[in-house]
Enzyme design. Structure first.
Site, PDB file in Angstrom:
ATOM      1  N   CYS A 113       0.832  -1.200   0.000  1.00  0.00           N
ATOM      2  CA  CYS A 113       0.000   0.000   0.000  1.00  0.00           C
ATOM      3  C   CYS A 113       0.871   1.256   0.000  1.00  0.00           C
ATOM      4  O   CYS A 113       0.602   2.215  -0.719  1.00  0.00           O
ATOM      5  CB  CYS A 113      -0.926  -0.006   1.212  1.00  0.00           C
ATOM      6  SG  CYS A 113      -2.117   1.352   1.250  1.00  0.00           S
ATOM      7  N   CYS A 209      -5.886  -3.442   7.187  1.00  0.00           N
ATOM      8  CA  CYS A 209      -7.134  -2.682   7.303  1.00  0.00           C
ATOM      9  C   CYS A 209      -8.299  -3.304   6.552  1.00  0.00           C
ATOM     10  O   CYS A 209      -9.450  -3.142   6.958  1.00  0.00           O
ATOM     11  CB  CYS A 209      -6.904  -1.250   6.834  1.00  0.00           C
ATOM     12  SG  CYS A 209      -6.312  -1.109   5.124  1.00  0.00           S
TER      13      CYS A 209
END
Length: 369
Positions: A113, A209
């Site tokens: 990410c 997440c």
């Protein structure tokens, strides 16, 4: 408190873009940036489908978090922009996560990410907005050395995120700022409360997440149904000990969940063989690794012949090692070294660079044959 954002010249007339996830850390960074007198702009990347994410907790860059980031910006009187990067996140992070597990590796989506949506995409957006720098809430330090900016561990060892930022490039490091790297987390929360930020007591986000319930294997099975195909559990000595319900349910070093009884010593996952659908297990001694081959090395240091230490898991302590071409050789056998994880190199507090673990070399070849 007004930390140095390392801008050349007075802050007034400068523009700071802050990457805002909706959590306490990035919110405090936005407040600190605004205090400098620089024009401050908050930017949030929407990484999930809003309909699915609006009620999700323990995540980042989802529906509720976007609202929190906007509320903080409203309180600070700064602009806030949201950019939809759901497709990019799905392709670069979530799909890669599933494919890595399918290949028998243990992925680190937070690094992917940072390499993709956060640092690459946000970097470009900040440039387009005419920013002088991009500030984030990561706990790591940017130190200007004799050869330019360096990446250093945070002063709070419990919060240090340098392992996840090893892929930061020199160009990115020149533009990035990490104002929380010199602060303990408790001070950050206290500052958020002092500033009246509504997120002061908000819990920290989950490690991964997009898997809020922690069921990594369940997500992979949903994305790749073939992940549920079972196979043999094989001892390193060749004995077939039982069956498993899919190699995606296991990682190197795992002990629990094997459901093999009647043996004299505990067994651990030593290696995954997804092509043959085999799970190779053995005693703890079979986990000992003497060296590992590294791919995609990103180097931030000036030389590679200095004394260094290496971390092969985010929660591991750095251990003495040397870098020999594309191999990291450990001074002492290291345990739990898994392909797909990162090897991150340090010289004291400084991050020298890192790469992806592609394969390992057993310290006891007989035990891991």
């Amino acid at each position: 408190m007004t930390p140095d954002f390392q801008l050349s010249g007075p802050a007034k007339g400068r523009r700071i873009v802050v990457a805002m996830s909706g959590g306490v850390d990035s919110s405090v960074v936005a407040a600190l940036a605004a205090q400098t007198g620089a024009e401050t702009i908050g930017v949030t990347l929407q990484l999930y489908d809003h309909g699915e994410a609006v009620g999700r907790t323990g995540a980042c860059c989802a529906g509720r978090d976007i609202r929190d980031a906007r509320a903080v910006c409203d309180r600070l009187g700064i602009a806030h922009y949201v950019f939809d990067h759901e497709t990019s996140f799905r392709e670069q992070v979530i799909d890669d996560f599933a494919d890595e597990y399918m290949a028998g590796r243990t992925p680190i989506p937070c690094v992917k990410c940072n390499m993709g949506p956060k640092f690459t995409d946000l970097f470009a957006l900040a440039r387009q907005l005419g920013a002088d720098c991009l500030a984030t809430g990561h706990y790591v330090r940017r130190v200007v050395g004799a050869h330019g900016p360096e990446l250093h561990r945070a002063v709070d060892p419990a919060r240090d995120q340098s392992y996840f930022l090893f892929a930061t490039t020199r160009e990115q490091l020149g533009f990035l700022r990490f104002p929380l790297g010199g602060m303990p987390k408790a001070d950050v929360r206290a500052l958020a409360a002092e500033l009246g930020l509504g997120v002061a007591g908000k819990p920290d986000s989950q490690d991964i997440c997009f898997v809020p319930d922690g069921d990594y294997a369940g997500l992979v099975r949903k994305l790749r149904p073939q992940a549920a195909e079972g196979g043999d559990i094989v001892h390193v000595d060749g004995r077939v000990l039982g069956r498993h319900a899919g190699v995606v349910n296991y990682t190197v070093g795992q002990r629990r969940g094997l459901e093999i009884g009647g043996l004299a010593e505990p067994l651990y996952v030593v290696r995954l063989d997804p092509a043959a659908k085999r799970l190779i297990v053995g005693p703890r001694a079979a986990l000992a690794v003497a060296a590992a081959r590294i791919e995609g090395l990103n180097w931030l240091g000036e030389a590679r012949d200095e004394a260094l230490t290496v971390k092969v898991r985010s929660l591991a302590k750095p251990v003495p090692a040397r870098l020999d071409g594309d191999r990291v050789c450990f001074a002492m056998p290291e345990y739990g070294v898994a392909p797909g994880q990162a090897a991150v190199f340090y010289a004291g507090e400084r991050v020298l660079g890192g790469g992806w673990i592609a394969a390992t070399e057993a310290a006891d070849m007989a035990a891991a044959a």
